[in-house]
Design a protein around this motif. Structure first.
Motif, PDB file in Angstrom:
ATOM      1  N   THR A 130     -24.480  10.629 115.700  1.00  0.00           N
ATOM      2  CA  THR A 130     -23.997  12.010 115.634  1.00  0.00           C
ATOM      3  C   THR A 130     -22.765  12.206 116.497  1.00  0.00           C
ATOM      4  O   THR A 130     -21.907  13.026 116.166  1.00  0.00           O
ATOM      5  CB  THR A 130     -25.089  12.999 116.064  1.00  0.00           C
ATOM      6  N   ALA A 131     -22.646  11.474 117.587  1.00  0.00           N
ATOM      7  CA  ALA A 131     -21.482  11.626 118.460  1.00  0.00           C
ATOM      8  C   ALA A 131     -20.229  11.041 117.821  1.00  0.00           C
ATOM      9  O   ALA A 131     -19.126  11.545 118.039  1.00  0.00           O
ATOM     10  CB  ALA A 131     -21.746  10.954 119.801  1.00  0.00           C
ATOM     11  N   LEU A 132     -20.374   9.998 117.019  1.00  0.00           N
ATOM     12  CA  LEU A 132     -19.220   9.336 116.421  1.00  0.00           C
ATOM     13  C   LEU A 132     -18.914   9.785 114.997  1.00  0.00           C
ATOM     14  O   LEU A 132     -17.892   9.392 114.448  1.00  0.00           O
ATOM     15  CB  LEU A 132     -19.427   7.816 116.421  1.00  0.00           C
ATOM     16  N   SER A 133     -19.767  10.591 114.411  1.00  0.00           N
ATOM     17  CA  SER A 133     -19.517  11.013 113.035  1.00  0.00           C
ATOM     18  C   SER A 133     -18.352  12.005 112.994  1.00  0.00           C
ATOM     19  O   SER A 133     -18.173  12.806 113.910  1.00  0.00           O
ATOM     20  CB  SER A 133     -20.772  11.653 112.440  1.00  0.00           C
ATOM     21  N   PRO A 134     -17.555  11.944 111.936  1.00  0.00           N
ATOM     22  CA  PRO A 134     -16.412  12.852 111.838  1.00  0.00           C
ATOM     23  C   PRO A 134     -16.873  14.293 111.654  1.00  0.00           C
ATOM     24  O   PRO A 134     -17.978  14.545 111.169  1.00  0.00           O
ATOM     25  CB  PRO A 134     -15.655  12.358 110.610  1.00  0.00           C
ATOM     26  N   LEU A 135     -16.014  15.217 112.036  1.00  0.00           N
ATOM     27  CA  LEU A 135     -16.332  16.621 111.875  1.00  0.00           C
ATOM     28  C   LEU A 135     -16.380  16.982 110.399  1.00  0.00           C
ATOM     29  O   LEU A 135     -15.695  16.372 109.577  1.00  0.00           O
ATOM     30  CB  LEU A 135     -15.281  17.479 112.578  1.00  0.00           C
ATOM     31  N   ASP A 136     -17.155  17.991 110.078  1.00  0.00           N
ATOM     32  CA  ASP A 136     -17.280  18.426 108.691  1.00  0.00           C
ATOM     33  C   ASP A 136     -16.015  19.160 108.275  1.00  0.00           C
ATOM     34  O   ASP A 136     -15.723  20.241 108.786  1.00  0.00           O
ATOM     35  CB  ASP A 136     -18.492  19.340 108.550  1.00  0.00           C
ATOM     36  N   ALA A 175      -0.699   2.806 109.750  1.00  0.00           N
ATOM     37  CA  ALA A 175      -1.708   2.746 110.813  1.00  0.00           C
ATOM     38  C   ALA A 175      -2.605   3.978 110.766  1.00  0.00           C
ATOM     39  O   ALA A 175      -3.828   3.875 110.944  1.00  0.00           O
ATOM     40  CB  ALA A 175      -1.038   2.633 112.173  1.00  0.00           C
ATOM     41  N   ASP A 176      -2.023   5.162 110.521  1.00  0.00           N
ATOM     42  CA  ASP A 176      -2.828   6.377 110.420  1.00  0.00           C
ATOM     43  C   ASP A 176      -3.749   6.328 109.207  1.00  0.00           C
ATOM     44  O   ASP A 176      -4.900   6.759 109.276  1.00  0.00           O
ATOM     45  CB  ASP A 176      -1.930   7.608 110.343  1.00  0.00           C
ATOM     46  N   ARG A 177      -3.246   5.805 108.094  1.00  0.00           N
ATOM     47  CA  ARG A 177      -4.079   5.692 106.901  1.00  0.00           C
ATOM     48  C   ARG A 177      -5.230   4.720 107.116  1.00  0.00           C
ATOM     49  O   ARG A 177      -6.359   4.965 106.692  1.00  0.00           O
ATOM     50  CB  ARG A 177      -3.232   5.246 105.720  1.00  0.00           C
ATOM     51  N   LEU A 178      -4.961   3.606 107.798  1.00  0.00           N
ATOM     52  CA  LEU A 178      -6.009   2.632 108.086  1.00  0.00           C
ATOM     53  C   LEU A 178      -7.041   3.213 109.043  1.00  0.00           C
ATOM     54  O   LEU A 178      -8.251   3.023 108.860  1.00  0.00           O
ATOM     55  CB  LEU A 178      -5.401   1.353 108.668  1.00  0.00           C
ATOM     56  N   ARG A 179      -6.592   3.939 110.057  1.00  0.00           N
ATOM     57  CA  ARG A 179      -7.500   4.593 111.005  1.00  0.00           C
ATOM     58  C   ARG A 179      -8.380   5.608 110.281  1.00  0.00           C
ATOM     59  O   ARG A 179      -9.585   5.692 110.517  1.00  0.00           O
ATOM     60  CB  ARG A 179      -6.692   5.264 112.110  1.00  0.00           C
ATOM     61  N   LEU A 180      -7.793   6.381 109.370  1.00  0.00           N
ATOM     62  CA  LEU A 180      -8.560   7.352 108.601  1.00  0.00           C
ATOM     63  C   LEU A 180      -9.572   6.655 107.689  1.00  0.00           C
ATOM     64  O   LEU A 180     -10.698   7.111 107.537  1.00  0.00           O
ATOM     65  CB  LEU A 180      -7.615   8.229 107.775  1.00  0.00           C
ATOM     66  N   PHE A 181      -9.167   5.519 107.111  1.00  0.00           N
ATOM     67  CA  PHE A 181     -10.079   4.757 106.258  1.00  0.00           C
ATOM     68  C   PHE A 181     -11.298   4.278 107.047  1.00  0.00           C
ATOM     69  O   PHE A 181     -12.431   4.402 106.600  1.00  0.00           O
ATOM     70  CB  PHE A 181      -9.343   3.564 105.649  1.00  0.00           C
ATOM     71  N   TYR A 182     -11.078   3.728 108.229  1.00  0.00           N
ATOM     72  CA  TYR A 182     -12.194   3.240 109.028  1.00  0.00           C
ATOM     73  C   TYR A 182     -13.027   4.374 109.586  1.00  0.00           C
ATOM     74  O   TYR A 182     -14.225   4.245 109.803  1.00  0.00           O
ATOM     75  CB  TYR A 182     -11.700   2.338 110.154  1.00  0.00           C
ATOM     76  N   TRP A 183     -12.413   5.526 109.849  1.00  0.00           N
ATOM     77  CA  TRP A 183     -13.145   6.641 110.433  1.00  0.00           C
ATOM     78  C   TRP A 183     -14.022   7.318 109.388  1.00  0.00           C
ATOM     79  O   TRP A 183     -15.201   7.571 109.617  1.00  0.00           O
ATOM     80  CB  TRP A 183     -12.151   7.636 111.033  1.00  0.00           C
ATOM     81  N   LEU A 184     -13.468   7.581 108.205  1.00  0.00           N
ATOM     82  CA  LEU A 184     -14.213   8.290 107.174  1.00  0.00           C
ATOM     83  C   LEU A 184     -14.914   7.363 106.192  1.00  0.00           C
ATOM     84  O   LEU A 184     -15.836   7.773 105.507  1.00  0.00           O
ATOM     85  CB  LEU A 184     -13.271   9.221 106.394  1.00  0.00           C
ATOM     86  N   GLY A 185     -14.431   6.142 106.075  1.00  0.00           N
ATOM     87  CA  GLY A 185     -15.037   5.217 105.142  1.00  0.00           C
ATOM     88  C   GLY A 185     -14.618   5.478 103.712  1.00  0.00           C
ATOM     89  O   GLY A 185     -15.324   5.148 102.781  1.00  0.00           O
ATOM     90  N   GLU A 186     -13.476   6.103 103.535  1.00  0.00           N
ATOM     91  CA  GLU A 186     -12.991   6.413 102.176  1.00  0.00           C
ATOM     92  C   GLU A 186     -11.768   5.591 101.869  1.00  0.00           C
ATOM     93  O   GLU A 186     -10.982   5.281 102.683  1.00  0.00           O
ATOM     94  CB  GLU A 186     -12.648   7.882 102.057  1.00  0.00           C
TER      95      GLU A 186
END
Length: 77
Positions: free
Chosen positions: A34-40, A66-77
């Protein structure tokens, strides 16, 4: 007789310690998730905030690779 009781007592202590550490790790992993999950992103804005987005498609998100890759790893999309 005394030796077999001591054996069972040691086994009981080990089992209780194992179960308590298992339960503690379960709750720790749940808290970490829950601490690491992205905000809704679909939640209702609070206060005077308004929810806006680029309807024309001009704002497609992060611009650099780099931002796109970070977003991919963070959201999994």
């Amino acid at each position: 007789m005394d030796r077999s009781i001591g054996k069972w007592w040691d086994r009981l202590q080990f089992t209780l310690l194992f179960l308590s550490l298992t339960v503690a790790s379960h709750y720790a992993y749940g808290w970490l998730q829950t601490a690491l999950s992205p905000l809704d992103p679909y939640r209702v804005p609070e206060g005077r905030a308004e929810k806006v987005f680029g309807a024309d498609g001009s704002d497609s998100g992060p611009s650099s690779q780099a931002d796109r890759l970070r977003l991919f790893y963070w959201l999994g999309e």
